[in-house]
Design a protein around this motif. Structure first.
Motif, short mmCIF file in Angstrom:
data_model
loop_
_atom_site.label_atom_id
_atom_site.label_comp_id
_atom_site.label_asym_id
_atom_site.label_seq_id
_atom_site.Cartn_x
_atom_site.Cartn_y
_atom_site.Cartn_z
N LYS A 1 -36.94 -9.47 -12.50
CA LYS A 1 -38.00 -9.59 -13.52
C LYS A 1 -37.45 -10.02 -14.89
CE LYS A 1 -40.23 -5.51 -11.61
NZ LYS A 1 -40.66 -4.15 -11.97
N LEU A 2 -36.16 -9.88 -15.07
CA LEU A 2 -35.51 -10.14 -16.35
C LEU A 2 -35.18 -11.62 -16.50
CD1 LEU A 2 -34.38 -8.46 -18.74
CD2 LEU A 2 -32.23 -8.44 -17.52
N GLU A 3 -35.57 -12.20 -17.62
CA GLU A 3 -35.26 -13.60 -17.87
C GLU A 3 -34.18 -13.74 -18.93
OE1 GLU A 3 -38.74 -15.91 -18.64
OE2 GLU A 3 -39.79 -15.13 -16.89
N ARG A 4 -33.50 -14.86 -18.88
CA ARG A 4 -32.41 -15.12 -19.82
C ARG A 4 -32.88 -15.03 -21.27
NH1 ARG A 4 -28.10 -19.18 -18.47
NH2 ARG A 4 -26.66 -18.89 -20.16
N ILE A 5 -34.11 -15.39 -21.55
CA ILE A 5 -34.62 -15.38 -22.93
C ILE A 5 -35.24 -14.03 -23.32
CG2 ILE A 5 -35.03 -17.86 -23.00
CD1 ILE A 5 -38.01 -17.26 -22.45
N SER A 6 -35.22 -13.06 -22.40
CA SER A 6 -35.81 -11.74 -22.69
C SER A 6 -35.07 -11.07 -23.83
CB SER A 6 -35.74 -10.85 -21.45
OG SER A 6 -36.46 -11.39 -20.38
N LEU A 7 -35.84 -10.40 -24.66
CA LEU A 7 -35.27 -9.65 -25.77
C LEU A 7 -35.19 -8.18 -25.38
CD1 LEU A 7 -37.32 -11.25 -28.69
CD2 LEU A 7 -35.01 -11.83 -27.96
N ILE A 8 -34.27 -7.45 -25.99
CA ILE A 8 -34.11 -6.03 -25.71
C ILE A 8 -35.41 -5.28 -25.99
CG2 ILE A 8 -32.88 -3.92 -26.41
CD1 ILE A 8 -31.22 -5.85 -24.68
N ARG A 9 -36.09 -5.65 -27.04
CA ARG A 9 -37.33 -4.96 -27.39
C ARG A 9 -38.43 -5.13 -26.34
NH1 ARG A 9 -38.59 -9.03 -32.27
NH2 ARG A 9 -39.55 -10.69 -31.04
N ASP A 10 -38.30 -6.12 -25.45
CA ASP A 10 -39.31 -6.37 -24.42
C ASP A 10 -39.04 -5.62 -23.12
OD1 ASP A 10 -40.54 -8.10 -26.19
OD2 ASP A 10 -39.47 -9.86 -25.42
N LEU A 11 -37.93 -4.91 -23.04
CA LEU A 11 -37.58 -4.24 -21.78
C LEU A 11 -38.63 -3.22 -21.35
CD1 LEU A 11 -33.73 -3.69 -22.15
CD2 LEU A 11 -34.93 -5.39 -20.78
N ASP A 12 -39.23 -2.51 -22.31
CA ASP A 12 -40.26 -1.53 -21.96
C ASP A 12 -41.46 -2.20 -21.29
OD1 ASP A 12 -38.86 0.70 -22.89
OD2 ASP A 12 -39.58 0.41 -24.94
N LEU A 13 -41.77 -3.42 -21.67
CA LEU A 13 -42.87 -4.16 -21.05
C LEU A 13 -42.46 -4.71 -19.68
CD1 LEU A 13 -44.17 -6.16 -24.14
CD2 LEU A 13 -45.24 -4.18 -23.06
N ILE A 14 -41.25 -5.23 -19.59
CA ILE A 14 -40.78 -5.84 -18.34
C ILE A 14 -40.64 -4.78 -17.26
CG2 ILE A 14 -38.84 -7.05 -17.25
CD1 ILE A 14 -38.34 -8.32 -20.07
N TYR A 15 -40.10 -3.63 -17.61
CA TYR A 15 -39.86 -2.56 -16.64
C TYR A 15 -40.78 -1.37 -16.90
CZ TYR A 15 -35.77 -5.27 -15.42
OH TYR A 15 -34.95 -6.27 -15.01
N TYR A 16 -42.04 -1.63 -17.12
CA TYR A 16 -43.00 -0.57 -17.44
C TYR A 16 -43.16 0.44 -16.30
CZ TYR A 16 -46.52 -2.99 -14.64
OH TYR A 16 -47.22 -3.58 -13.61
N GLN A 17 -42.88 0.06 -15.07
CA GLN A 17 -43.00 0.98 -13.94
C GLN A 17 -41.67 1.67 -13.62
OE1 GLN A 17 -44.54 -1.57 -10.84
NE2 GLN A 17 -46.64 -0.93 -11.28
N ASP A 18 -40.63 1.28 -14.27
CA ASP A 18 -39.30 1.80 -13.98
C ASP A 18 -38.80 2.66 -15.15
OD1 ASP A 18 -39.17 0.30 -11.54
OD2 ASP A 18 -38.82 -1.48 -12.75
#
Length: 184
Positions: free
Chosen positions: A36-53
């Motif tokens: 689910k993680l993309e190269r352009i992902s920011l650290i602040r977006d991790l909560d959204l990307i891994y909202y179920q984890d």
């Protein structure tokens, strides 16, 4: 009745073919993404990307006084998926990704359960560098690199401090210890 059997057979075949085409990308490693993680992902977006984890942010002080940080991603069931190292930029991105779950595989099918032979068959090896306890295998045209413990090498190479090892010196059955992706 025969026509109905043929139609049902064709429908079943179409469903099977479609299912094979739709590969689960949650554990796919490409040059631009790791699951689910993309190269352009920011650290602040991790909560959204891994909202179920679960996300565990870690900070430890080094002897030099600098803080080394890592972020661990755990699946809902408790499996450790990834360990991320953020960049030190003003807007931090992912600098390195360590694969912790063997379900992650590259587009060429290489994962933590693969061997050196699998790497050689699927990738062109750019270079192999030695460290104190491991060898690090860099491959061409990929940000993925692999670490193999020196205990997997012949005894004559385990204690050598030469900077490079030739690929023919590494046994085909040597198992991957770590699998990493360097994005920055």
């Amino acid at each position: 009745m025969k026509k109905l059997s043929i139609v049902i057979g064709i429908c079943v075949l179409a469903v099977v073919v479609q299912c094979q085409k739709e590969k689960d990308t949650n554990f796919l490693i490409t040059n631009h993404s790791v699951g689910k993680l993309e190269r352009i992902s920011l650290i602040r977006d991790l909560d959204l990307i891994y909202y179920q984890d679960s996300i565990v942010k870690d900070t430890m002080k080094l002897a030099s006084g600098l803080g080394a940080r890592s972020i661990k991603i755990y699946e809902k069931g408790g499996n450790h998926l990834l360990t991320l190292t953020p960049s030190l930029d003003s807007i931090p991105k992912i600098q390195n990704v360590r694969i912790n779950d063997p379900r992650f595989e590259t587009e060429k099918g290489i994962g933590l359960n693969s061997t050196f032979k699998d790497i050689k068959e699927k990738y062109t090896i750019q270079k192999i560098v030695t460290s104190l306890n491991n060898i690090i295998i860099f491959v061409k045209d990929s940000d993925v690199y692999f670490t193999i413990d020196k205990s997997q090498l012949p005894e004559s190479l385990r204690y050598v401090s030469s900077p490079n090892i030739d690929p023919v010196q590494v046994p085909d059955g040597a198992k991957i210890k770590y699998m990493m992706i360097a994005w920055e």
